[in-house]
Design a protein around this motif. Structure first.
Motif, PDB file in Angstrom:
ATOM      1  N   VAL A 264     -22.911  -1.537  41.281  1.00  0.00           N
ATOM      2  CA  VAL A 264     -23.566  -0.462  40.531  1.00  0.00           C
ATOM      3  C   VAL A 264     -22.468   0.346  39.857  1.00  0.00           C
ATOM      4  O   VAL A 264     -21.827   1.195  40.485  1.00  0.00           O
ATOM      5  CB  VAL A 264     -24.426   0.425  41.462  1.00  0.00           C
ATOM      6  N   LYS A 271     -30.135   3.926  42.311  1.00  0.00           N
ATOM      7  CA  LYS A 271     -30.129   2.622  41.635  1.00  0.00           C
ATOM      8  C   LYS A 271     -29.682   1.526  42.602  1.00  0.00           C
ATOM      9  O   LYS A 271     -30.202   0.409  42.586  1.00  0.00           O
ATOM     10  CB  LYS A 271     -29.218   2.668  40.412  1.00  0.00           C
ATOM     11  N   THR A 274     -32.533   0.605  44.801  1.00  0.00           N
ATOM     12  CA  THR A 274     -33.529  -0.152  44.028  1.00  0.00           C
ATOM     13  C   THR A 274     -33.091  -1.599  43.849  1.00  0.00           C
ATOM     14  O   THR A 274     -33.892  -2.532  43.995  1.00  0.00           O
ATOM     15  CB  THR A 274     -33.747   0.496  42.647  1.00  0.00           C
ATOM     16  N   GLU A 275     -31.802  -1.790  43.541  1.00  0.00           N
ATOM     17  CA  GLU A 275     -31.295  -3.149  43.359  1.00  0.00           C
ATOM     18  C   GLU A 275     -31.328  -3.934  44.670  1.00  0.00           C
ATOM     19  O   GLU A 275     -31.653  -5.125  44.677  1.00  0.00           O
ATOM     20  CB  GLU A 275     -29.877  -3.110  42.787  1.00  0.00           C
ATOM     21  N   ASP A 278     -34.905  -4.924  45.214  1.00  0.00           N
ATOM     22  CA  ASP A 278     -35.275  -6.040  44.336  1.00  0.00           C
ATOM     23  C   ASP A 278     -34.734  -7.363  44.869  1.00  0.00           C
ATOM     24  O   ASP A 278     -35.436  -8.390  44.854  1.00  0.00           O
ATOM     25  CB  ASP A 278     -34.743  -5.799  42.916  1.00  0.00           C
ATOM     26  N   ASN A 279     -33.489  -7.352  45.325  1.00  0.00           N
ATOM     27  CA  ASN A 279     -32.888  -8.577  45.873  1.00  0.00           C
ATOM     28  C   ASN A 279     -33.602  -9.030  47.143  1.00  0.00           C
ATOM     29  O   ASN A 279     -33.819 -10.228  47.351  1.00  0.00           O
ATOM     30  CB  ASN A 279     -31.397  -8.358  46.174  1.00  0.00           C
ATOM     31  N   LYS A 386     -31.790 -14.232  37.952  1.00  0.00           N
ATOM     32  CA  LYS A 386     -31.794 -12.773  38.077  1.00  0.00           C
ATOM     33  C   LYS A 386     -30.887 -12.262  39.187  1.00  0.00           C
ATOM     34  O   LYS A 386     -30.424 -11.125  39.132  1.00  0.00           O
ATOM     35  CB  LYS A 386     -33.228 -12.281  38.329  1.00  0.00           C
ATOM     36  N   SER A 387     -30.657 -13.075  40.199  1.00  0.00           N
ATOM     37  CA  SER A 387     -29.850 -12.613  41.330  1.00  0.00           C
ATOM     38  C   SER A 387     -28.349 -12.725  41.052  1.00  0.00           C
ATOM     39  O   SER A 387     -27.541 -12.401  41.925  1.00  0.00           O
ATOM     40  CB  SER A 387     -30.205 -13.423  42.587  1.00  0.00           C
TER      41      SER A 387
END
Length: 441
Positions: A264, A271, A274-275, A278-279, A386-387
């Motif tokens: 980040v 953030k 959040t990441e 998402d992962n 995306k990862s």
């Protein structure tokens, strides 16, 4: 005259292949003449050696090659004419002439082979499938961040007079003896380990706890019967351990600097969370899909419990699995991995399952138009990318290699089958914590 295909078993077949003897001889003679043009022999110019010499040296090899070509071609014609779905390679054996048979104009071979089975599935609506469901919340994110912090732990010296605690990193000298005699690997100086990592046997770690720098302790240590060191396995040794340095673990703070170590760039903690979430959701989806796929495949195998598969295909897959195991040993640095004996039989059940599923899936895909469409493949590649830090580069990497793209295509086909089955089967949802998800997948 039409070739008669004999049925030897559920999948095994046999057919007699005959080729004209004169046609074989003509082909052999032609190939030998070609060889003679470049044949070298002391005392003769290149290409001028007697044909008898050429035939003596190469005749047997050439005849075997011609017979192989002729019989293979004849078998292919029988396969096409009889619409045979041959599994694996046929086995050719010379057919002995019956007593009193004066016909010497042909050379006959028996071709024994297997055919693909007819795949008959039970009603998919009767299949029972388990689907796992996992919710990713703040607790899962916090737990993951704690793991990431522990992976980035640093160590600092403990103060004077402080004692060893669980989790500390210690530098020690130790001496071990069995019946008063030192043994190989039983002593070391400036040896470093962290308590709680499981690198040392429990008795060793327990003996270190509570000691200060410069202090020693004697203790007995019983090596397990299955200990990797065969010379000491099952024996009890007397150890003396001396603590030389104690370092306590220091976890990084959950701050902007830590967020930057996770990629980040601006150090925004929200953030970062959040990441991480998402992962975790992507990983949970992947694991849940893998478990669902396994459940669907098990259900399909039950629906085709009586399916018999060609032995040739199972044996081929066994050899493939042997080669994969050998490659894995090589990558691990195992000595003699290329020549180490790996019995194919240990992979038989796995290979038979794979072959059965391959036949079942092929039938389902063909009967229900479940082939992977280009847009499905593209979507899956982009989701996988995306990862990674540079998703576009990952997408290019996939589309630059047909083999990688084919693997993704096969993955999408399996997903299509899973979706097809779960839309019709009896599906039971089961909520599973993230840390347990995929433990048996």
């Amino acid at each position: 005259m039409a070739n008669v295909v004999e049925t030897l078993g559920k999948l095994e077949r046999r057919v007699t292949i005959s080729v004209p003897r004169d046609a074989v001889q003509q082909e052999v003679d032609g190939r030998l003449r070609q060889l003679a043009k470049t044949f070298r022999m002391p005392g003769f110019r290149p290409g001028k050696a007697p044909m008898k010499v050429v035939a003596s040296q190469y005749g047997g090899q050439v005849q075997a090659e011609v017979l192989s070509d002729k019989v293979g071609s004849a078998f292919f014609e029988v396969q096409r004419a009889e619409n045979l779905k041959v599994a694996g390679q046929p086995r050719f054996e010379p057919k002995l002439s019956a007593e009193g048979d004066a016909d010497d104009s042909t050379i006959a071979f028996d071709a024994t082979f297997e055919v693909y089975p007819e795949v008959t599935l039970g009603d998919v609506a009767t299949a029972e499938v388990k689907r796992t469901v996992t919710n990713i919340g703040d607790d899962e994110v916090t737990r993951t961040l704690d793991i990431l912090r522990k992976q980035r732990v640093t160590f600092a010296p403990r103060g004077d007079g402080e004692k060893v605690q669980d989790g500390d990193r210690v530098t020690v000298d130790f001496v071990g003896k069995i019946d008063g005699e030192a043994f190989a690997g039983g002593s070391a100086e400036d040896f470093v380990f962290t308590l709680g990592e499981g690198r040392m046997l429990p008795e060793f770690e327990k003996a270190s706890v509570g000691l200060g720098a410069g202090e020693s302790r004697e203790f007995d240590l019983a090596f397990p019967e299955d200990y990797h060191g065969k010379d000491v396995a099952g024996k009890t040794a007397q150890f003396t351990v001396t603590i030389k340095q104690i370092e306590l673990p220091q976890l990084p703070e959950l701050d902007g600097e830590f967020a930057k170590t996770l990629g980040v760039a601006d150090g925004d903690i929200d953030k970062m969370r959040t990441e991480v979430k998402d992962n975790l959701e992507r990983e949970a989806k992947r694991r849940a899909q893998a478990e669902l796929k396994n459940s669907v495949m098990d259900a399909l195998l039950k629906l085709a419990a009586d399916l018999e598969v060609p032995k040739a295909l199972v044996e081929q897959d066994q050899q493939r699995l042997v080669e994969l195991a050998r490659q894995d040993l090589e990558q691990r640095g195992v000595p003699n991995a290329k020549t180490a004996p790996i019995p194919a039989e240990m992979f038989r059940d796995q290979a038979e399952r794979r072959v059965k599923l391959g036949l079942i899936l092929a039938e389902l895909v063909a009967a229900n138009d479940l082939k992977a469409k280009p847009d499905q493949i593209r979507k899956e590649v982009e989701e996988f990318a995306k990862s990674y830090e540079d998703p576009k580069e990952v997408v290019r990497w996939y589309y630059s290699n047909q083999q990688r793209l084919s693997e993704m295509e096969a993955y999408v086909v399996e997903n299509n089958v899973v979706e097809f089955v779960t839309a019709r089967a009896k599906v039971t949802d089961e909520e599973v914590p993230f840390e347990k998800l995929g433990a048996t997948a």
